[in-house]
Design an enzyme around this catalytic site. Structure first.
Site, PDB file in Angstrom:
ATOM      1  CE  LYS A  35      -1.521   0.690   4.163  1.00 49.23           C
ATOM      2  NZ  LYS A  35      -1.198   1.960   4.848  1.00 49.23           N
ATOM      3  CB  THR A  36       3.573   2.438   2.217  1.00 50.43           C
ATOM      4  OG1 THR A  36       2.815   1.989   3.330  1.00 50.43           O
ATOM      5  CG2 THR A  36       4.178   3.787   2.524  1.00 50.43           C
ATOM      6  CG  ASP A 220      -1.624   5.668   4.062  1.00 46.42           C
ATOM      7  OD1 ASP A 220      -2.189   4.692   3.537  1.00 46.42           O
ATOM      8  OD2 ASP A 220      -0.573   5.584   4.719  1.00 46.42           O
ATOM      9  CD  GLU A 221      -3.410   2.922   7.619  1.00 45.84           C
ATOM     10  OE1 GLU A 221      -4.406   2.179   7.414  1.00 45.84           O
ATOM     11  OE2 GLU A 221      -2.320   2.507   8.037  1.00 45.84           O
ATOM     12  CD  GLN A 251      -4.769  -3.882   7.460  1.00 42.96           C
ATOM     13  OE1 GLN A 251      -3.944  -3.593   8.307  1.00 42.96           O
ATOM     14  NE2 GLN A 251      -4.460  -3.957   6.177  1.00 42.96           N
ATOM     15  NE  ARG A 604      -0.468  -6.263  10.994  1.00 42.19           N
ATOM     16  CZ  ARG A 604      -0.596  -5.582   9.868  1.00 42.19           C
ATOM     17  NH1 ARG A 604       0.284  -4.674   9.534  1.00 42.19           N
ATOM     18  NH2 ARG A 604      -1.604  -5.821   9.051  1.00 42.19           N
TER      19      ARG A 604
END
Length: 719
Positions: A35-36, A220-221, A251, A604
DNA sequence: GGGTTAACCTTTTTT
DNA sequence: AGGTTAACCC
C-alpha cells in the site's frame, strides 16, 4: 522523462494504481500488499511522468510517523527534497491552515492547542462553573460527547432539540465548553479539523485558492477517516476530483473513535467514475498465516470482499498454546522468543501482541527476569508528561500572558502560597470583568481585592513571568527553555520530590532543553518560533520512550501494531471477554471490529505465528476462568498445530498442582506430580488429557525425555 | 497550603 | 492489583 524505474518493482495491479489517469481512484489494499509503495510511487509518478509540481500535491496520513516515512521515501525516489509539498496528518495540515488564516478562522493569532489531557481540564473547569457534580457528569463522558459531535461536524447549534434532561444538560456543557475555548483562545484536536473544514467551506476565495493549488489529493488509511475528515477531503477535491484514497475495510479498527468505514462505500457514489483497484497479492506472510487470517476475517458479514493470496512458501502451521494462566503464557512466549533469538535472529524481529495494555506487565516481568531487552510501545509520551507540560505552560505564558490554561497550571507550581481561595477570587473577578486570569490577577493586586499575603504571592508570580520574559527574550529557544526551567523553580521543586521519580522528571526537563535545541523551525509563515514549538509539542507528542537503539523484543497492543510487520508474532490472550473484549460484545458491529483486529494481528506475522490463551487469568486483582476466544475456532484446524510447553522443569504453582486431577483407577495424576515408570524412570507430569480409560498423560522423564502415556497401561507410580 | 488516606476505575489511541 | 484523583485533616 523515463519513468520505467518506477514500475520495475511493482506488480501489475500496483502499476495500474500508480499510473491510473486523473480522476477519483480507490485502492483497496489488503494487509502487506504494498500500500505505502503504491502511494509513494503514485506521487513520484505524478511528478516525473506527468510533470505535476510537488506544490500542487496534498498527501494526508493519520500519524506523524506515517507522514515522515512517506516523505522520506518520496524524496529518496525523486532524489531531491520536496519542499512545498503539503504532506502531513489531518491535524497538522489543519493547523497549518488555521495558523495562516487565523483571522478568517476567527481565532487569535497565538491560539493554543489542547491535547486530550488539557481538554479534560477545561471540561472540569466548565463543569465547576456550571455547578455540575462530576459524579453525575463524568468529565470523560462529557469529553466523549463533545468529541463525538465534533467528529461528525456538529456544533451546538446543529444539535437537535432534546427533551431528555441528560441530553439537554450535556448540550449545555458542550455550549459552555465551546464558549470557554473561545475565551481562552484554545483549540482542541477535533476543533482543528472542524474549524479548518469550516474555514474552507465558508470562505469561497480561500476554498478556491486551495482547490486550485492542490490539484492532487491523496489519503492513506482511508478506512480510518471520520465524517469531518472525509468532508475535509471533499471540499478540497470536489473541484477537480483528482483524489486517491488508499485503505482496507478489513483493517478498520478505529470505529470506536469515530472512524467510518462507510466512507469507503460512499466514495464510489460521491465520486462517480471512480476507478477501483484491489491489491490482493500479499508479500509479507506465508500462505499458512494468510489462509488462517483469511478464514477468520471471512466470518465478518459486512465486507467489501477481498482475498489475499501469496505465491510464497506455505510455511509452518499456526502454533497454538494453551496456558494454565497468564504467567505460564508469558513464560512460554518468552521461552520461544529466546529460542528464536538463539537461532541468530534479532530480537527486533519478534513482536508480542495483546488486546489491552494491562497485559504487558506479566511479559515484562518475565523478560526482565530472563534479562532479555524489550520495548513496550504505548503509554505516556514525552510531551504529555506533567513536568514537561508545566515547563511548556511557563513558556506559553512568556508568549501569551492571557493564556488561562497555562496560568492555572503553573501559578502555584512550585507552590508559592497561592491556594484555592486566592485562585477562586481571581477566577471570579476574571469572569465578571471578562478578562484573562492574568489581567484579573493584576487588577486585584493593584486594587487591593486580595489579602496582603495573597497579593504579595500573586505579584511575585507575575513579576517572575515578566522577568523571565525580559531576561530570556534575546536567547535561543533552548537557552530560553533552560532559563525557564531553572528560574521558575521547577527543577528545584522536583529535586525535593523523593524517590527516583523526581530525578526522572529533572532528566525529562533537561531533555526538553535538548528538544528545543533540535527543533528546527521553518520560518515560513512568519510564525514566532516559540509559538511554533509549543504547537509542535501538542501535535507531535513524541515517542513513548527515549529512543534507544538496542535490539529489543517488541511489546505492543494490537492497535499499535497496525502497519508493522514482524517475522515472529505472538498473539496473546485469545480468551472470550478479553479478546474479543467484553465491552465489544454488547454493542452491535463491535464484534466485527474485534475480528478485524484479530485479522490485523495475524497478518503482522511474516514467517511464524503463535496464538496463545490462558485458562485462568488474573485481571483487576481477580482470577477469571476463561474460555478460548471464538476467533481460535475460526482458524481451520488443519492450519493449526497445538504445542505444549517444552520447559516445565520448574515446579508448577501450588494452585495448579492441586487442581484438575485426572481420576482413573488407582492413581490420580496431578499436573506437576513426580512419577516413576518401570522402564523410563522418574519424571514430572506435564499434561493431562482425556477421561477414564482414555486418559493420557505427558511426562517429562529425566532420562528418557518427554512421553505421552495412556494412564491405564503405564502403571505409573507417584513419588 | 500541604500531606495523607479513601474511593474509584480499568479497551483499544492519534492528533 | 495498581494507579490516580478527591476528600479530609493538620
Amino acid at each position: 522523462m523515463d519513468v520505467s524505474h518506477l514500475f520495475n518493482e511493482l506488480n501489475e495491479t500496483q502499476r495500474e494504481a500508480v499510473s491510473a489517469g486523473p480522476g477519483p481512484l480507490l485502492v483497496l489494499a489488503g494487509a502487506g500488499s504494498g500500500k505505502t509503495r503504491v502511494l509513494t510511487h503514485r506521487v513520484a509518478w505524478l511528478v516525473q511522468a506527468l510533470s505535476v509540481s510537488p506544490l500542487s500535491i496534498l498527501a494526508v496520513t493519520f500519524t506523524n510517523k506515517a507522514a515522515n516515512e512517506m516523505r522520506g521515501r518520496i524524496e529518496q525516489m525523486l532524489g531531491y527534497p520536496v519542499r512545498g509539498m503539503w504532506m502531513g496528518t489531518f491535524h497538522g495540515l489543519s493547523h497549518r491552515l488555521l495558523r495562516t488564516h487565523w483571522q478568517e478562522a476567527g481565532l487569535k493569532q497565538s491560539f493554543d492547542i489542547l491535547d486530550s489531557d488539557d481538554q479534560l481540564r477545561v471540561i472540569r473547569r466548565v463543569l465547576k462553573d456550571l455547578d455540575l457534580d462530576e459524579g453525575y457528569w463524568p468529565p470523560r463522558q462529557v469529553q466523549w460527547f463533545i468529541n463525538g459531535h465534533k467528529e461528525e461536524g456538529r456544533r451546538t447549534e446543529h444539535l437537535p432539540q432534546q427533551h431528555d434532561v441528560q441530553q439537554v444538560q450535556m448540550q449545555r456543557v458542550y455550549k459552555a465548553y465551546e464558549e470557554a475555548c473561545r475565551r481562552f483562545g484554545v483549540v482542541d484536536f477535533g476543533e482543528l479539523l472542524l474549524r479548518a473544514f469550516e474555514l474552507l467551506q465558508n470562505h469561497e476565495p480561500l476554498r478556491e485558492h486551495y482547490q486550485r493549488r492542490f490539484q492532487h489529493v491523496l489519503v492513506d488509511e482511508f478506512q480510518d477517516t471520520n465524517s469531518i475528515q472525509y468532508r475535509w477531503l471533499n471540499v478540497l477535491a470536489e473541484a477537480h476530483n483528482n483524489i486517491v484514497a488508499v485503505g482496507d475495510d478489513d483493517q478498520s479498527i478505529y470505529g470506536w473513535r469515530g472512524a467510518r468505514v462507510e466512507n469507503i462505500l460512499r466514495f464510489e457514489s460521491d465520486y462517480p467514475g471512480t476507478r477501483v483497484v484491489r491489491l490482493e497479492q500479499n508479500y509479507r506472510s506465508t500462505s499458512m498465516i494468510l489462509n488462517a487470517a483469511n478464514a477468520v476475517i471471512d466470518h465478518n458479514q459486512s465486507r467489501l470482499g477481498k482475498k489475499l493470496w501469496t505465491d510464497g512458501e506455505a510455511g509452518e502451521k499456526i502454533k497454538l498454546y494453551t496456558a494454565f494462566n497468564e504467567v505460564d503464557e508469558a513464560r512460554f512466549v518468552v521461552d520461544r522468543a529466546q529460542a528464536w533469538v538463539g537461532t541468530g535472529q534479532p530480537r527486533q524481529s519478534i513482536a508480542i501482541l495483546y488486546r489491552s495494555n494491562a497485559q504487558s506487565r506479566v511479559f515484562e516481568e518475565i523478560l526482565l527476569d530472563m534479562g532479555i531487552p524489550y520495548r513496550v510501545y504505548g503509554g505516556l509520551r514525552f510531551f504529555e508528561r506533567s513536568e514537561i507540560k508545566d515547563a511548556l505552560a511557563y513558556l506559553r505564558l512568556l508568549a501569551d500572558r492571557e493564556s488561562d490554561p497555562a496560568f492555572e497550571r503553573v501559578v502555584n507550581v512550585p507552590s508559592r502560597g497561592i491556594g484555592n481561595r486566592t485562585l477562586d477570587a481571581i477566577r471570579g473577578h476574571a469572569r465578571h470583568s471578562e478578562q484573562s486570569l492574568w489581567a484579573a490577577g493584576l487588577s486585584l493586586c493593584t486594587g487591593g481585592g486580595l489579602s496582603a499575603r495573597a497579593t504579595t504571592a500573586v505579584t511575585q508570580f507575575m513579576q517572575l513571568i515578566d522577568e523571565l520574559d525580559r531576561k530570556s527574550a534575546h536567547l535561543s529557544l533552548s537557552e530560553r527553555t533552560n532559563v525557564v526551567i531553572r528560574r521558575s523553580g521547577l527543577i528545584e521543586h522536583f529535586r525535593k520530590e523523593k524517590g527516583e521519580k523526581g530525578e526522572a522528571r529533572i532528566e525529562n526537563l533537561e531533555e526538553l532543553v535538548n528538544a528545543a535545541g533540535n527543533f528546527n523551525h521553518d520560518a515560513d509563515e512568519g510564525v514566532d518560533e516559540l509559538l511554533s514549538f509549543l504547537s509542535h509539542a501538542a501535535l507531535e507528542a513524541g515517542e513513548g520512550q527515549a529512543e534507544d537503539w538496542e535490539d529489543c523484543v517488541q511489546l505492543m497492543s494490537l492497535h499499535s501494531a497496525k502497519g508493522l510487520e514482524f517475522p515472529l508474532v505472538f498473539l496473546c490472550g485469545l480468551e472470550e471477554g478479553l479478546f474479543p473484549h467484553q465491552r465489544s460484545l454488547q454493542e452491535p458491529g463491535r464484534l466485527e471490529e474485534e475480528r478485524r483486529l484479530c485479522y490485523v494481528g495475524m497478518t503482522r506475522a511474516m514467517r511464524s505465528l503463535y496464538v496463545t490463551y490462558a485458562e485462568s487469568r488474573r485481571l483487576h486483582g481477580r482470577d477469571l476462568y476463561t474460555s478460548p476466544s471464538r476467533f481460535l475456532r475460526e482458524i481451520p484446524s488443519e492450519l493449526v498445530e497445538e504445542v505444549r510447553s517444552a520447559v516445565l522443569t520448574r515446579p508448577l504453582p501450588a494452585m495448579l498442582a492441586n487442581q484438575s486431577p485426572v481420576g482413573s483407577g488407582s492413581a490420580a495424576m496431578k499436573l506437576g506430580a513426580r512419577v516413576r515408570h518401570a522402564k523410563f524412570g522418574d519424571g514430572m507430569v506435564l499434561n493431562l488429557e482425556g477421561q477414564g480409560g482414555h486418559a493420557r498423560v505427558q511426562v517429562n522423564f529425566e532420562r528418557a525425555g518427554s512421553k505421552w502415556l495412556v494412564l491405564a497401561y503405564a502403571n505409573l507410580e507417584t513419588i
